[in-house]
Design a protein around this motif. Structure first.
Motif, PDB file in Angstrom:
ATOM      1  N   ILE A  15       0.875  -1.179   0.000  1.00 51.14           N
ATOM      2  CA  ILE A  15       0.000   0.000   0.000  1.00 51.14           C
ATOM      3  C   ILE A  15       0.910   1.226   0.000  1.00 51.14           C
ATOM      4  O   ILE A  15       1.598   1.481   0.979  1.00 51.14           O
ATOM      5  CB  ILE A  15      -0.921   0.001   1.240  1.00 51.14           C
ATOM      6  N   PRO A  16       0.947   1.973  -1.102  1.00 47.63           N
ATOM      7  CA  PRO A  16       1.950   3.023  -1.238  1.00 47.63           C
ATOM      8  C   PRO A  16       1.658   4.333  -0.506  1.00 47.63           C
ATOM      9  O   PRO A  16       2.557   5.123  -0.271  1.00 47.63           O
ATOM     10  CB  PRO A  16       1.990   3.273  -2.741  1.00 47.63           C
ATOM     11  N   SER A  17       0.396   4.556  -0.148  1.00 42.69           N
ATOM     12  CA  SER A  17       0.020   5.858   0.399  1.00 42.69           C
ATOM     13  C   SER A  17      -0.844   5.696   1.634  1.00 42.69           C
ATOM     14  O   SER A  17      -1.617   4.752   1.742  1.00 42.69           O
ATOM     15  CB  SER A  17      -0.753   6.668  -0.640  1.00 42.69           C
ATOM     16  N   LEU A  18      -0.718   6.669   2.534  1.00 46.51           N
ATOM     17  CA  LEU A  18      -1.472   6.631   3.785  1.00 46.51           C
ATOM     18  C   LEU A  18      -2.150   7.958   4.063  1.00 46.51           C
ATOM     19  O   LEU A  18      -1.572   9.012   3.846  1.00 46.51           O
ATOM     20  CB  LEU A  18      -0.529   6.326   4.957  1.00 46.51           C
ATOM     21  N   GLU A  19      -3.386   7.871   4.563  1.00 48.42           N
ATOM     22  CA  GLU A  19      -4.057   9.029   5.135  1.00 48.42           C
ATOM     23  C   GLU A  19      -3.934   8.834   6.639  1.00 48.42           C
ATOM     24  O   GLU A  19      -4.524   7.922   7.212  1.00 48.42           O
ATOM     25  CB  GLU A  19      -5.526   9.106   4.726  1.00 48.42           C
ATOM     26  N   VAL A  20      -3.125   9.652   7.264  1.00 47.06           N
ATOM     27  CA  VAL A  20      -2.741   9.453   8.656  1.00 47.06           C
ATOM     28  C   VAL A  20      -3.663  10.190   9.611  1.00 47.06           C
ATOM     29  O   VAL A  20      -3.955  11.373   9.424  1.00 47.06           O
ATOM     30  CB  VAL A  20      -1.282   9.915   8.877  1.00 47.06           C
ATOM     31  N   ILE A  21      -4.096   9.477  10.648  1.00 49.03           N
ATOM     32  CA  ILE A  21      -4.890  10.106  11.692  1.00 49.03           C
ATOM     33  C   ILE A  21      -3.975  11.023  12.511  1.00 49.03           C
ATOM     34  O   ILE A  21      -2.917  10.610  12.957  1.00 49.03           O
ATOM     35  CB  ILE A  21      -5.591   9.049  12.579  1.00 49.03           C
ATOM     36  N   ALA A  22      -4.361  12.258  12.617  1.00 47.95           N
ATOM     37  CA  ALA A  22      -3.562  13.239  13.357  1.00 47.95           C
ATOM     38  C   ALA A  22      -4.499  14.050  14.237  1.00 47.95           C
ATOM     39  O   ALA A  22      -5.364  14.757  13.747  1.00 47.95           O
ATOM     40  CB  ALA A  22      -2.825  14.152  12.394  1.00 47.95           C
ATOM     41  N   GLY A  23      -4.333  13.892  15.517  1.00 46.52           N
ATOM     42  CA  GLY A  23      -5.173  14.628  16.443  1.00 46.52           C
ATOM     43  C   GLY A  23      -4.662  14.450  17.859  1.00 46.52           C
ATOM     44  O   GLY A  23      -3.748  13.657  18.101  1.00 46.52           O
ATOM     45  N   PRO A  24      -5.237  15.147  18.796  1.00 35.98           N
ATOM     46  CA  PRO A  24      -4.795  15.055  20.184  1.00 35.98           C
ATOM     47  C   PRO A  24      -4.829  13.608  20.684  1.00 35.98           C
ATOM     48  O   PRO A  24      -5.830  12.922  20.533  1.00 35.98           O
ATOM     49  CB  PRO A  24      -5.800  15.922  20.945  1.00 35.98           C
ATOM     50  N   GLY A  25      -3.719  13.145  21.206  1.00 37.81           N
ATOM     51  CA  GLY A  25      -3.626  11.800  21.754  1.00 37.81           C
ATOM     52  C   GLY A  25      -3.394  10.706  20.741  1.00 37.81           C
ATOM     53  O   GLY A  25      -3.272   9.538  21.102  1.00 37.81           O
ATOM     54  N   SER A  26      -3.334  11.054  19.457  1.00 40.10           N
ATOM     55  CA  SER A  26      -3.118  10.045  18.422  1.00 40.10           C
ATOM     56  C   SER A  26      -1.753   9.378  18.578  1.00 40.10           C
ATOM     57  O   SER A  26      -0.754  10.045  18.835  1.00 40.10           O
ATOM     58  CB  SER A  26      -3.196  10.680  17.034  1.00 40.10           C
ATOM     59  N   LYS A  27      -1.716   8.058  18.415  1.00 41.20           N
ATOM     60  CA  LYS A  27      -0.446   7.338  18.420  1.00 41.20           C
ATOM     61  C   LYS A  27       0.292   7.539  17.098  1.00 41.20           C
ATOM     62  O   LYS A  27       1.453   7.211  16.989  1.00 41.20           O
ATOM     63  CB  LYS A  27      -0.671   5.842  18.630  1.00 41.20           C
ATOM     64  N   HIS A  28      -0.413   8.052  16.107  1.00 43.96           N
ATOM     65  CA  HIS A  28       0.202   8.211  14.795  1.00 43.96           C
ATOM     66  C   HIS A  28       0.868   9.575  14.682  1.00 43.96           C
ATOM     67  O   HIS A  28       2.073   9.662  14.560  1.00 43.96           O
ATOM     68  CB  HIS A  28      -0.822   7.960  13.700  1.00 43.96           C
TER      69      HIS A  28
END
Length: 71
Positions: A27-40
């Motif tokens: 899977i070449p691309s990611l939509e990353v979760i970004a927010g307060p407390g996110s592990k990502h």
């Protein structure tokens, strides 16, 4: 067109684990979760050094970040 994987369903996993999974699965691309407390990506805690590490790991694995969200 570039279609990616949303990382939110893997919210309990480390970002490194998700990156490795995506790379291994082709899977070449990611939509990353970004927010307060996110592990990502937690924008409130993201330092320049941490951003550089993230970018380096993404590039090393040949991945692309399409978008970040707080979904």
């Amino acid at each position: 067109m570039n279609v990616g994987m949303l990382t939110a369903p893997f919210g309990k996993e480390s970002f490194e684990t998700v990156l490795g999974f995506a790379a291994d699965a082709g899977i070449p691309s990611l939509e990353v979760i970004a927010g307060p407390g996110s592990k990502h990506i937690d924008p409130a805690k993201l330092t320049a050094a941490a951003a550089k590490r993230v970018r380096g790991e993404v590039e090393r694995l040949g991945l692309c970040l399409l978008y970040t969200s707080d979904a």
